[in-house]
Enzyme design. Structure first.
Site, PDB file in Angstrom:
ATOM      1  N   LYS A 135      13.657   5.723   1.494  1.00 52.74           N
ATOM      2  CA  LYS A 135      13.762   5.409   0.065  1.00 52.74           C
ATOM      3  C   LYS A 135      13.485   6.683  -0.736  1.00 52.74           C
ATOM      4  O   LYS A 135      12.423   7.310  -0.592  1.00 52.74           O
ATOM      5  CB  LYS A 135      12.749   4.321  -0.274  1.00 52.74           C
TER       6      LYS A 135
HETATM    7  C1  E4P Z   1      11.990  -1.772  -5.580  1.00 47.79           C
HETATM    8  O1  E4P Z   1      12.268  -1.397  -4.470  1.00 47.79           O
HETATM    9  C2  E4P Z   1      10.646  -1.772  -6.137  1.00 47.79           C
HETATM   10  O2  E4P Z   1       9.733  -1.793  -5.065  1.00 47.79           O
HETATM   11  C3  E4P Z   1      10.315  -2.958  -6.951  1.00 47.79           C
HETATM   12  O3  E4P Z   1      11.360  -3.904  -6.943  1.00 47.79           O
HETATM   13  C4  E4P Z   1       9.736  -2.675  -8.298  1.00 47.79           C
HETATM   14  O4  E4P Z   1       9.427  -3.909  -8.893  1.00 47.79           O
HETATM   15  P1  E4P Z   1       8.446  -4.001 -10.154  1.00 47.79           P
HETATM   16  O5  E4P Z   1       9.179  -3.505 -11.344  1.00 47.79           O
HETATM   17  O6  E4P Z   1       8.148  -5.462 -10.261  1.00 47.79           O
HETATM   18  O7  E4P Z   1       7.247  -3.153  -9.837  1.00 47.79           O
END
Ligand code: E4P
Length: 217
Positions: A87
């Site tokens: 990622k």
């Molecule tokens: C995506 O991969 C992130 O981990 C996540 O969806 C972020 O979500 P949030 O905005 O609820 O922190």
């Protein structure tokens, strides 16, 4: 449509896996910290445990912000398990690293995407997944679902193979609307997935069936 769970909580991951509808897991440094997983060795071990719990892709986020650091970290993460998806943040070096990993056949997830232009760059760099954060756009009075729809149009225009991974999904209707818009994947909390089960007519219908069964037996 693939369902990923967006957590580093092992119990919730197990519960979603047991439901039989889980296709993968996404994590990020904040989600790791929330579970008290700190220090590189513990984080690596946690990724390994998650990979053992589920069958699908597990996104593991780099914390470097320079190309060399991302490559070093990403290669180490990818070597842990074939399920690992590296990622990478949507910054200049993240795009370069995405191109590097995709040319080596290593799966990538470009994260922190908030515009169609950023999604276009991620696809050009050969990302396996692009993660538009719809909940965080909603949080600032911007239509997150509209971004999913626009990325879908652009990707379809050019048959990009990058999968749209709707991220920052916060509730059940986000999932339903992402499905309507043709998002390839969504990642969200267990509560949002379980919300899909709920309908009062299912509950009352089942109660009546069971009541009638008892009358005849
Ligand atoms: C995506 O991969 C992130 O981990 C996540 O969806 C972020 O979500 P949030 O905005 O609820 O922190």
């Amino acid at each position: 449509m693939k369902f990923f769970i967006d957590t580093a909580n092992l119990e919730q991951i197990k519960e979603a896996q047991d439901l039989g509808v889980l296709d993968g897991v996404t994590t990020n440094p904040s989600l790791m910290a929330k579970e008290g997983i700190t220090g590189q060795d513990n984080i690596i071990n946690h990724y390994k445990t998650i990979c053992d719990l589920v069958d699908g892709d597990v996104s593991a986020e780099v914390i470097s912000t320079d190309f060399e650091g991302m490559v070093r970290e990403g290669e180490a993460l990818a070597a842990l398990n074939p399920q690992i998806v590296v990622k990478l943040p949507m910054i200049k070096d993240g795009v370069k690293a995405c191109k590097y990993f995709s040319s080596k056949g290593i799966k990538t997830n470009v994260t922190l995407v908030f515009s169609v232009g950023q999604a276009l760059l991620a696809a050009k760099a050969g990302a396996t997944y692009v993660s538009p954060f719809l909940g965080r756009l909603d949080d600032i009075s911007t239509d997150g679902l509209n971004l999913i729809s626009e990325i879908r149009t652009v990707y379809d225009n050019f048959n990009f193979e990058t999968q749209i991974l709707a991220a920052s999904v916060r509730n059940t209707m986000h999932i339903v609307n992402c499905a309507k818009l043709g998002s390839d994947v969504m990642t969200g909390p267990l509560s949002a997935i379980e919300g899909l089960l709920k309908h009062p007519l299912t509950d009352s219908g089942l109660a009546k069936f069971l009541e009638d069964y008892k009358k005849g037996n």
